[in-house]
Design a protein around this motif. Sequence first.
Motif, PDB file in Angstrom:
ATOM      1  N   PRO A 163      48.417  44.048  50.809  1.00  0.00           N
ATOM      2  CA  PRO A 163      49.446  43.869  49.779  1.00  0.00           C
ATOM      3  C   PRO A 163      49.029  42.859  48.704  1.00  0.00           C
ATOM      4  O   PRO A 163      48.097  42.088  48.890  1.00  0.00           O
ATOM      5  CB  PRO A 163      50.639  43.346  50.575  1.00  0.00           C
ATOM      6  CG  PRO A 163      50.025  42.623  51.725  1.00  0.00           C
ATOM      7  CD  PRO A 163      48.776  43.396  52.066  1.00  0.00           C
ATOM      8  N   CYS A 164      49.776  42.868  47.606  1.00  0.00           N
ATOM      9  CA  CYS A 164      49.590  41.878  46.555  1.00  0.00           C
ATOM     10  C   CYS A 164      49.897  40.496  47.139  1.00  0.00           C
ATOM     11  O   CYS A 164      50.908  40.321  47.818  1.00  0.00           O
ATOM     12  CB  CYS A 164      50.527  42.172  45.390  1.00  0.00           C
ATOM     13  SG  CYS A 164      50.542  40.912  44.102  1.00  0.00           S
ATOM     14  N   PHE A 165      49.044  39.528  46.886  1.00  0.00           N
ATOM     15  CA  PHE A 165      49.253  38.209  47.479  1.00  0.00           C
ATOM     16  C   PHE A 165      50.441  37.478  46.864  1.00  0.00           C
ATOM     17  O   PHE A 165      50.988  36.568  47.471  1.00  0.00           O
ATOM     18  CB  PHE A 165      47.976  37.355  47.398  1.00  0.00           C
ATOM     19  CG  PHE A 165      47.807  36.577  46.122  1.00  0.00           C
ATOM     20  CD1 PHE A 165      48.161  35.238  46.073  1.00  0.00           C
ATOM     21  CD2 PHE A 165      47.283  37.159  44.990  1.00  0.00           C
ATOM     22  CE1 PHE A 165      47.992  34.502  44.910  1.00  0.00           C
ATOM     23  CE2 PHE A 165      47.108  36.445  43.821  1.00  0.00           C
ATOM     24  CZ  PHE A 165      47.474  35.110  43.779  1.00  0.00           C
ATOM     25  N   ARG A 166      50.885  37.866  45.674  1.00  0.00           N
ATOM     26  CA  ARG A 166      52.020  37.185  45.026  1.00  0.00           C
ATOM     27  C   ARG A 166      53.361  37.775  45.455  1.00  0.00           C
ATOM     28  O   ARG A 166      54.262  37.061  45.816  1.00  0.00           O
ATOM     29  CB  ARG A 166      51.902  37.287  43.507  1.00  0.00           C
ATOM     30  CG  ARG A 166      50.639  36.741  42.928  1.00  0.00           C
ATOM     31  CD  ARG A 166      50.698  35.362  42.442  1.00  0.00           C
ATOM     32  NE  ARG A 166      51.874  35.075  41.647  1.00  0.00           N
ATOM     33  CZ  ARG A 166      52.269  33.844  41.413  1.00  0.00           C
ATOM     34  NH1 ARG A 166      51.576  32.841  41.870  1.00  0.00           N
ATOM     35  NH2 ARG A 166      53.324  33.612  40.705  1.00  0.00           N
ATOM     36  N   CYS A 167      53.493  39.112  45.374  1.00  0.00           N
ATOM     37  CA  CYS A 167      54.806  39.732  45.592  1.00  0.00           C
ATOM     38  C   CYS A 167      54.877  40.584  46.846  1.00  0.00           C
ATOM     39  O   CYS A 167      55.960  40.997  47.248  1.00  0.00           O
ATOM     40  CB  CYS A 167      55.214  40.567  44.381  1.00  0.00           C
ATOM     41  SG  CYS A 167      54.211  42.065  44.160  1.00  0.00           S
ATOM     42  N   GLY A 168      53.752  40.899  47.465  1.00  0.00           N
ATOM     43  CA  GLY A 168      53.745  41.692  48.685  1.00  0.00           C
ATOM     44  C   GLY A 168      53.762  43.196  48.469  1.00  0.00           C
ATOM     45  O   GLY A 168      53.789  43.958  49.433  1.00  0.00           O
ATOM     46  N   SER A 197      41.035  51.343  39.060  1.00  0.00           N
ATOM     47  CA  SER A 197      42.298  50.855  39.619  1.00  0.00           C
ATOM     48  C   SER A 197      42.872  49.753  38.733  1.00  0.00           C
ATOM     49  O   SER A 197      42.138  48.883  38.258  1.00  0.00           O
ATOM     50  CB  SER A 197      42.065  50.293  41.022  1.00  0.00           C
ATOM     51  OG  SER A 197      43.241  49.680  41.507  1.00  0.00           O
ATOM     52  N   PRO A 198      44.188  49.754  38.524  1.00  0.00           N
ATOM     53  CA  PRO A 198      44.795  48.676  37.750  1.00  0.00           C
ATOM     54  C   PRO A 198      44.951  47.386  38.563  1.00  0.00           C
ATOM     55  O   PRO A 198      45.286  46.354  38.020  1.00  0.00           O
ATOM     56  CB  PRO A 198      46.155  49.247  37.353  1.00  0.00           C
ATOM     57  CG  PRO A 198      46.474  50.225  38.432  1.00  0.00           C
ATOM     58  CD  PRO A 198      45.162  50.798  38.858  1.00  0.00           C
ATOM     59  N   TRP A 199      44.717  47.453  39.864  1.00  0.00           N
ATOM     60  CA  TRP A 199      44.799  46.277  40.726  1.00  0.00           C
ATOM     61  C   TRP A 199      43.545  45.438  40.549  1.00  0.00           C
ATOM     62  O   TRP A 199      42.446  45.960  40.352  1.00  0.00           O
ATOM     63  CB  TRP A 199      44.947  46.694  42.181  1.00  0.00           C
ATOM     64  CG  TRP A 199      46.292  47.257  42.510  1.00  0.00           C
ATOM     65  CD1 TRP A 199      46.846  48.395  42.009  1.00  0.00           C
ATOM     66  CD2 TRP A 199      47.247  46.711  43.394  1.00  0.00           C
ATOM     67  NE1 TRP A 199      48.086  48.594  42.538  1.00  0.00           N
ATOM     68  CE2 TRP A 199      48.363  47.575  43.401  1.00  0.00           C
ATOM     69  CE3 TRP A 199      47.277  45.582  44.190  1.00  0.00           C
ATOM     70  CZ2 TRP A 199      49.491  47.330  44.171  1.00  0.00           C
ATOM     71  CZ3 TRP A 199      48.394  45.347  44.970  1.00  0.00           C
ATOM     72  CH2 TRP A 199      49.491  46.205  44.944  1.00  0.00           C
ATOM     73  N   GLN A 224      50.047  40.726  37.485  1.00  0.00           N
ATOM     74  CA  GLN A 224      49.041  40.396  36.472  1.00  0.00           C
ATOM     75  C   GLN A 224      49.696  40.124  35.126  1.00  0.00           C
ATOM     76  O   GLN A 224      49.287  39.231  34.402  1.00  0.00           O
ATOM     77  CB  GLN A 224      48.045  41.536  36.312  1.00  0.00           C
ATOM     78  CG  GLN A 224      47.138  41.733  37.490  1.00  0.00           C
ATOM     79  CD  GLN A 224      46.291  42.971  37.316  1.00  0.00           C
ATOM     80  OE1 GLN A 224      45.771  43.228  36.231  1.00  0.00           O
ATOM     81  NE2 GLN A 224      46.155  43.744  38.370  1.00  0.00           N
ATOM     82  N   SER A 225      50.742  40.879  34.812  1.00  0.00           N
ATOM     83  CA  SER A 225      51.385  40.704  33.514  1.00  0.00           C
ATOM     84  C   SER A 225      52.469  39.631  33.535  1.00  0.00           C
ATOM     85  O   SER A 225      52.773  39.034  32.507  1.00  0.00           O
ATOM     86  CB  SER A 225      51.982  42.026  33.026  1.00  0.00           C
ATOM     87  OG  SER A 225      52.992  42.459  33.912  1.00  0.00           O
ATOM     88  N   ALA A 250      45.392  33.965  37.674  1.00  0.00           N
ATOM     89  CA  ALA A 250      44.039  33.434  37.836  1.00  0.00           C
ATOM     90  C   ALA A 250      44.052  31.977  38.297  1.00  0.00           C
ATOM     91  O   ALA A 250      43.126  31.530  38.964  1.00  0.00           O
ATOM     92  CB  ALA A 250      43.251  33.585  36.546  1.00  0.00           C
ATOM     93  N   ASP A 251      45.112  31.228  37.956  1.00  0.00           N
ATOM     94  CA  ASP A 251      45.199  29.833  38.388  1.00  0.00           C
ATOM     95  C   ASP A 251      45.371  29.706  39.897  1.00  0.00           C
ATOM     96  O   ASP A 251      45.088  28.654  40.462  1.00  0.00           O
ATOM     97  CB  ASP A 251      46.357  29.118  37.689  1.00  0.00           C
ATOM     98  CG  ASP A 251      46.095  28.917  36.205  1.00  0.00           C
ATOM     99  OD1 ASP A 251      44.916  28.984  35.793  1.00  0.00           O
ATOM    100  OD2 ASP A 251      47.063  28.705  35.466  1.00  0.00           O
ATOM    101  N   ASP A 252      45.853  30.762  40.551  1.00  0.00           N
ATOM    102  CA  ASP A 252      46.085  30.738  41.996  1.00  0.00           C
ATOM    103  C   ASP A 252      44.850  31.126  42.802  1.00  0.00           C
ATOM    104  O   ASP A 252      44.877  31.085  44.025  1.00  0.00           O
ATOM    105  CB  ASP A 252      47.231  31.681  42.371  1.00  0.00           C
ATOM    106  CG  ASP A 252      48.566  31.220  41.817  1.00  0.00           C
ATOM    107  OD1 ASP A 252      48.721  30.007  41.573  1.00  0.00           O
ATOM    108  OD2 ASP A 252      49.446  32.071  41.625  1.00  0.00           O
ATOM    109  N   LEU A 253      43.781  31.523  42.126  1.00  0.00           N
ATOM    110  CA  LEU A 253      42.585  32.002  42.810  1.00  0.00           C
ATOM    111  C   LEU A 253      41.521  30.919  42.888  1.00  0.00           C
ATOM    112  O   LEU A 253      41.498  29.988  42.093  1.00  0.00           O
ATOM    113  CB  LEU A 253      42.007  33.216  42.073  1.00  0.00           C
ATOM    114  CG  LEU A 253      42.920  34.424  41.955  1.00  0.00           C
ATOM    115  CD1 LEU A 253      42.227  35.513  41.136  1.00  0.00           C
ATOM    116  CD2 LEU A 253      43.321  34.950  43.313  1.00  0.00           C
TER     117      LEU A 253
END
Length: 113
Positions: free
Chosen positions: A2-7, A18-20, A37-38, A43-46
């Motif tokens: 899953p997406c690490f921000r929203c799941g 892929s847009p991911w 992403q939008s 990027a600050d979280d990586l």
Amino acid sequence: MPCFRCGARQTDPVRGASPWKRGVRADRQVLICPGCQSAHDWADDLDSCATCGSTALVCRLGEVECRDCGHTRDAAPADLVASGAQAVPAGDGDLSEEVAAALNRVLRRGPAT
């Protein structure tokens, strides 16, 4: 994964790129969905490369590699604990629960017991 921000989970891909986006956070490979992403400065979280500062990192086989400059380093699980980041679960218990819930919705059954 899953997406690490929203799941959010990826759906079946369409043809083309892929847009991911991929990245590394606390020495673990993560995905970022198009919505996050939008909506966020993700990027600050990586993690970033110690050599060139890029966030274009990949984690594989116990190593973290920068896709921009090629610098590699060992992935350090101890950094995960020190950073306070949540570990990615080793099992797929969450996914199996999601699949069971989806089947129940599609087949119009009650909750799984």
